[in-house]
Design a protein around this motif. Structure first.
Motif, PDB file in Angstrom:
ATOM      1  N   GLN A   3       0.846  -1.193   0.000  1.00  0.00           N
ATOM      2  CA  GLN A   3       0.000   0.000   0.000  1.00  0.00           C
ATOM      3  C   GLN A   3       0.877   1.238   0.000  1.00  0.00           C
ATOM      4  OE1 GLN A   3      -2.681  -0.561   3.376  1.00  0.00           O
ATOM      5  NE2 GLN A   3      -4.259  -1.256   1.951  1.00  0.00           N
ATOM      6  N   VAL A   5       0.507   5.421   0.444  1.00  0.00           N
ATOM      7  CA  VAL A   5      -0.425   6.454   0.891  1.00  0.00           C
ATOM      8  C   VAL A   5       0.282   7.801   0.978  1.00  0.00           C
ATOM      9  CG1 VAL A   5      -2.007   7.205   2.685  1.00  0.00           C
ATOM     10  CG2 VAL A   5      -1.730   4.755   2.214  1.00  0.00           C
ATOM     11  N   CYS A  22       4.905  10.114   1.843  1.00  0.00           N
ATOM     12  CA  CYS A  22       4.425   8.904   1.169  1.00  0.00           C
ATOM     13  C   CYS A  22       4.835   7.704   2.010  1.00  0.00           C
ATOM     14  CB  CYS A  22       5.020   8.809  -0.221  1.00  0.00           C
ATOM     15  SG  CYS A  22       4.616   7.274  -1.081  1.00  0.00           S
ATOM     16  N   TYR A  95       1.460  12.265  -7.135  1.00  0.00           N
ATOM     17  CA  TYR A  95       1.378  10.836  -6.905  1.00  0.00           C
ATOM     18  C   TYR A  95       2.726  10.279  -6.480  1.00  0.00           C
ATOM     19  CZ  TYR A  95      -3.000  11.132  -9.531  1.00  0.00           C
ATOM     20  OH  TYR A  95      -4.266  11.452  -9.962  1.00  0.00           O
ATOM     21  N   TRP A 117       1.130   2.490  -6.718  1.00  0.00           N
ATOM     22  CA  TRP A 117       0.845   3.914  -6.743  1.00  0.00           C
ATOM     23  C   TRP A 117      -0.102   4.311  -5.616  1.00  0.00           C
ATOM     24  CZ3 TRP A 117       2.606   7.451 -10.500  1.00  0.00           C
ATOM     25  CH2 TRP A 117       3.374   6.871 -11.524  1.00  0.00           C
ATOM     26  N   GLY A 118       0.071   5.540  -5.143  1.00  0.00           N
ATOM     27  CA  GLY A 118      -0.863   6.082  -4.178  1.00  0.00           C
ATOM     28  C   GLY A 118      -2.067   6.695  -4.872  1.00  0.00           C
ATOM     29  N   GLN A 119      -2.978   7.208  -4.080  1.00  0.00           N
ATOM     30  CA  GLN A 119      -4.218   7.757  -4.614  1.00  0.00           C
ATOM     31  C   GLN A 119      -4.059   9.215  -5.059  1.00  0.00           C
ATOM     32  OE1 GLN A 119      -3.456   7.554  -1.465  1.00  0.00           O
ATOM     33  NE2 GLN A 119      -3.942   9.573  -0.620  1.00  0.00           N
ATOM     34  N   THR A 121      -2.394  13.321  -3.962  1.00  0.00           N
ATOM     35  CA  THR A 121      -2.728  14.397  -3.032  1.00  0.00           C
ATOM     36  C   THR A 121      -2.679  15.717  -3.794  1.00  0.00           C
ATOM     37  OG1 THR A 121      -2.209  15.393  -0.872  1.00  0.00           O
ATOM     38  CG2 THR A 121      -0.334  14.681  -2.196  1.00  0.00           C
TER      39      THR A 121
END
Length: 127
Positions: A3, A5, A22, A95, A117-119, A121
């Motif tokens: 994960q 984030v 991150c 990202y 990959w993160g979502q 910001t």
């Protein structure tokens, strides 16, 4: 499953600073490759900065060189992007990307080499 984030985005005025974080849930964080990309409205995703591994040279896009600094904290399994002297053109969704292994230097700017990959910001620079 790894994960990724991101956090730390926001609305700031031109010239201000922000630090993005991150967090990565991976036991191979210290040896993996990590990068920041960004995507502005109506534009393609673009490379910002990358770290091939903990002790490797960090790459920066020309547009952010000398203003942004990528760093890693292996104990916290977290990567940071310190952004100084922000400009309106830095406005984008940022990202974080991670890969469980090192990559060759020439591949660091290619988004396709990163597996996780993160979502994203949002960073907005506006007066």
């Amino acid at each position: 499953q790894v994960q990724v984030v991101e956090s730390g985005g926001g609305l700031v005025q031109p010239g201000a600073s922000l630090r993005l974080s991150c967090a990565v849930s991976s036991t191979t964080f210290s040896s993996g490759a990590m990068a920041w990309f960004r995507q502005a409205p109506g534009k393609e995703r673009e490379f910002v900065a990358a770290s091939r591994g903990t002790y490797d040279r960090i790459l920066y896009a020309d547009s952010v060189k000398d203003r942004f600094t990528l760093s890693r904290d292996n104990a916290k399994v977290t990567m940071y992007l310190q952004m100084n002297t922000l400009k309106a053109e830095d406005t984008a969704v940022y990202y974080c990307a991670f890969r469980n292994s090192r990559i060759i230097l020439s591949a660091a700017r290619d988004s396709a080499v990163y597996s996780y990959w993160g979502q994203g910001t949002q960073v907005t620079v506006s007066s």
